[in-house]
Design a protein around this motif. Structure first.
Motif, PDB file in Angstrom:
ATOM      1  N   MET A  31      28.303  33.550  41.735  1.00 22.34           N
ATOM      2  CA  MET A  31      28.951  34.857  41.759  1.00 22.34           C
ATOM      3  C   MET A  31      29.075  35.429  40.344  1.00 22.34           C
ATOM      4  N   SER A 107      31.913  42.699  46.983  1.00 24.10           N
ATOM      5  CA  SER A 107      31.225  41.602  47.641  1.00 24.10           C
ATOM      6  C   SER A 107      31.019  42.023  49.086  1.00 24.10           C
ATOM      7  N   LEU A 112      26.535  40.950  46.163  1.00 23.78           N
ATOM      8  CA  LEU A 112      27.355  41.745  45.251  1.00 23.78           C
ATOM      9  C   LEU A 112      26.627  43.029  44.901  1.00 23.78           C
TER      10      LEU A 112
END
Length: 132
Positions: A31, A107, A112
């Motif tokens: 992430m 998200s 993303l």
């Protein structure tokens, strides 16, 4: 152990900007890598490098400053959705940061993306942070 790795990422970048550092090193995750790619694509950072030889991997981020005035390209980083209070928005209520001058990172079920990309795809998701 860090309970909120995204907040730790944003805090490390914010502290490096306030101290006028050129490079900041951050422990890596998938992430965080995606957030770094978004920041690079939108022009908030100068460059980045993923070093995955070590465990955990490291992200090296070269921060971007104005050549004459030495003002950072990042003026504000704000965590929105926290582990204690998640913030989800639908496609019709996507946030605008600084009336479109900043970005919100979301998200979504497609990965993303920024608020502008989510608006064109008409999808909502979890608002991770605001960057301006």
């Amino acid at each position: 152990m860090v309970t909120d790795p995204i907040a730790d990422y944003l805090t490390r970048v914010r502290n490096a900007v306030m101290a006028n550092h050129r490079i900041v090193e951050i422990p890596s995750s998938n992430m965080k890598k995606e957030i770094t790619k978004i920041l690079f694509d939108k022009g908030y950072i100068l460059n980045y490098k993923f070093e995955d030889e070590t465990i955990p991997g490291i992200i090296k981020i070269a921060l971007k400053y104005h050549p004459i005035s030495k003002v950072s390209a990042i003026s504000k980083l704000e965590r929105v959705s926290k582990p204690g209070l998640r913030r989800y928005v639908g496609a019709d209520e996507l946030p605008r940061v600084l009336n479109g001058l900043g970005i919100a990172i979301l998200s979504t079920n497609r990965g993303l993306m920024t608020d502008k990309e989510a608006r064109t795809l008409q999808i909502g998701g979890e608002v991770l942070c605001y960057i301006s």
